[in-house]
Design an enzyme around this catalytic site. Structure first.
Site, PDB file in Angstrom:
ATOM      1  N   ASN A  86      57.029 -25.524  98.206  1.00 36.23           N
ATOM      2  CA  ASN A  86      57.329 -26.797  98.622  1.00 36.23           C
ATOM      3  C   ASN A  86      58.771 -27.324  97.669  1.00 36.23           C
ATOM      4  O   ASN A  86      58.744 -27.213  96.634  1.00 36.23           O
ATOM      5  CB  ASN A  86      56.593 -27.994  98.669  1.00 36.23           C
ATOM      6  CG  ASN A  86      55.348 -27.523  99.718  1.00 36.23           C
ATOM      7  OD1 ASN A  86      55.245 -26.941 100.581  1.00 36.23           O
ATOM      8  ND2 ASN A  86      54.039 -28.076  99.227  1.00 36.23           N
ATOM      9  N   HIS A  89      56.481 -24.330  91.795  1.00 38.38           N
ATOM     10  CA  HIS A  89      55.210 -23.717  91.637  1.00 38.38           C
ATOM     11  C   HIS A  89      54.791 -23.226  93.010  1.00 38.38           C
ATOM     12  O   HIS A  89      55.536 -23.633  93.897  1.00 38.38           O
ATOM     13  CB  HIS A  89      54.288 -24.802  91.349  1.00 38.38           C
ATOM     14  CG  HIS A  89      54.331 -26.148  92.118  1.00 38.38           C
ATOM     15  ND1 HIS A  89      55.315 -27.270  91.929  1.00 38.38           N
ATOM     16  CD2 HIS A  89      53.558 -26.601  93.352  1.00 38.38           C
ATOM     17  CE1 HIS A  89      55.226 -28.198  92.863  1.00 38.38           C
ATOM     18  NE2 HIS A  89      54.152 -27.754  93.749  1.00 38.38           N
ATOM     19  N   HIS A 104      51.920 -22.256  95.558  1.00 36.95           N
ATOM     20  CA  HIS A 104      50.516 -22.414  96.005  1.00 36.95           C
ATOM     21  C   HIS A 104      50.085 -20.991  96.546  1.00 36.95           C
ATOM     22  O   HIS A 104      50.565 -20.391  97.432  1.00 36.95           O
ATOM     23  CB  HIS A 104      50.346 -23.456  97.073  1.00 36.95           C
ATOM     24  CG  HIS A 104      50.838 -24.781  96.723  1.00 36.95           C
ATOM     25  ND1 HIS A 104      50.006 -25.668  96.512  1.00 36.95           N
ATOM     26  CD2 HIS A 104      52.188 -25.142  96.607  1.00 36.95           C
ATOM     27  CE1 HIS A 104      50.717 -26.899  96.410  1.00 36.95           C
ATOM     28  NE2 HIS A 104      52.008 -26.668  96.315  1.00 36.95           N
TER      29      HIS A 104
HETATM   30  P1  AMP Z   1      53.498 -30.042  95.682  1.00 39.81           P
HETATM   31  O1  AMP Z   1      53.219 -31.104  96.675  1.00 39.81           O
HETATM   32  O2  AMP Z   1      53.936 -28.727  96.480  1.00 39.81           O
HETATM   33  O3  AMP Z   1      54.417 -30.455  94.885  1.00 39.81           O
HETATM   34  O4  AMP Z   1      52.144 -29.506  94.997  1.00 39.81           O
HETATM   35  C1  AMP Z   1      51.481 -30.117  93.816  1.00 39.81           C
HETATM   36  C2  AMP Z   1      50.332 -29.910  93.801  1.00 39.81           C
HETATM   37  O5  AMP Z   1      49.865 -30.251  92.244  1.00 39.81           O
HETATM   38  C3  AMP Z   1      49.308 -30.569  94.773  1.00 39.81           C
HETATM   39  O6  AMP Z   1      48.518 -29.641  95.565  1.00 39.81           O
HETATM   40  C4  AMP Z   1      48.407 -31.332  93.924  1.00 39.81           C
HETATM   41  O7  AMP Z   1      47.053 -31.274  94.327  1.00 39.81           O
HETATM   42  C5  AMP Z   1      48.420 -30.369  92.544  1.00 39.81           C
HETATM   43  N1  AMP Z   1      48.252 -30.939  91.299  1.00 39.81           N
HETATM   44  C6  AMP Z   1      48.755 -32.477  90.934  1.00 39.81           C
HETATM   45  N2  AMP Z   1      48.237 -32.824  89.664  1.00 39.81           N
HETATM   46  C7  AMP Z   1      47.543 -31.839  89.184  1.00 39.81           C
HETATM   47  C8  AMP Z   1      46.717 -31.602  88.043  1.00 39.81           C
HETATM   48  N3  AMP Z   1      46.733 -32.325  87.189  1.00 39.81           N
HETATM   49  N4  AMP Z   1      45.978 -30.340  87.997  1.00 39.81           N
HETATM   50  C9  AMP Z   1      45.981 -29.403  89.141  1.00 39.81           C
HETATM   51  N5  AMP Z   1      46.817 -29.724  90.221  1.00 39.81           N
HETATM   52  C10 AMP Z   1      47.455 -30.743  90.254  1.00 39.81           C
END
Ligand code: AMP
Ligand code: ZN
Length: 114
Positions: free
Chosen positions: A87, A100, A102
């Site tokens: 994203n 990142h 997914h």
């Molecule tokens: P995005 O919304 O594409 O920026 O994805 C960010 C992702 O990071 C989301 O799916 C969250 O659930 C994940 N996330 C946020 N904080 C953490 C954390 N401390 N450990 C693992 N995943 C996280």
């Protein structure tokens, strides 16, 4: 970047469930999984998002995709299939501003990408 959540996770300052690490890449379980397998694969270098990929830093993207293919096999989702998503920005609903990807699988995902 000192105030970046994923830089802190990579540095071990914030706990994560690591699934893979090498010199360039770190992968860990998403804290809020949207599928039975939901792994985040990130470059160790801070890149704020897909819009900031350049010829200077793009080599890590192929490392990330190599890692995704390897993890998909190890996690047992390679044959049935999976999805890799990044994203970017507000319209892309990016919530963490460290690039990142997914890796999602382990169930039938929907075709809706919107
Ligand atoms: P995005 O919304 O594409 O920026 O994805 C960010 C992702 O990071 C989301 O799916 C969250 O659930 C994940 N996330 C946020 N904080 C953490 C954390 N401390 N450990 C693992 N995943 C996280
Ligand atoms: Zn970062």
């Amino acid at each position: 970047m000192s105030d970046c959540l994923f830089c802190k996770i990579i540095a071990g300052e914030i706990p994560s469930t690591k699934v893979y690490e090498d010199e360039y890449v770190y992968a860990f379980k998403d804290i809020n999984p949207l599928a039975p397998i939901h792994v985040l694969i990130v470059p160790k270098e801070h890149i704020s998002g897909a819009s900031e990929i350049t010829s200077e830093n793009s080599a890590v993207v192929s490392k990330i995709f190599e890692t995704a293919a390897k993890l998909a096999k190890e996690l047992g989702i390679s044959e049935d299939g999976f999805r890799i998503v990044t994203n970017c920005g507000d319209h892309g609903c990016q919530s963490v501003h460290h690039l990142h990807f997914h890796l999602l699988g382990g169930k039938q995902l929907t075709a809706d990408m919107g």
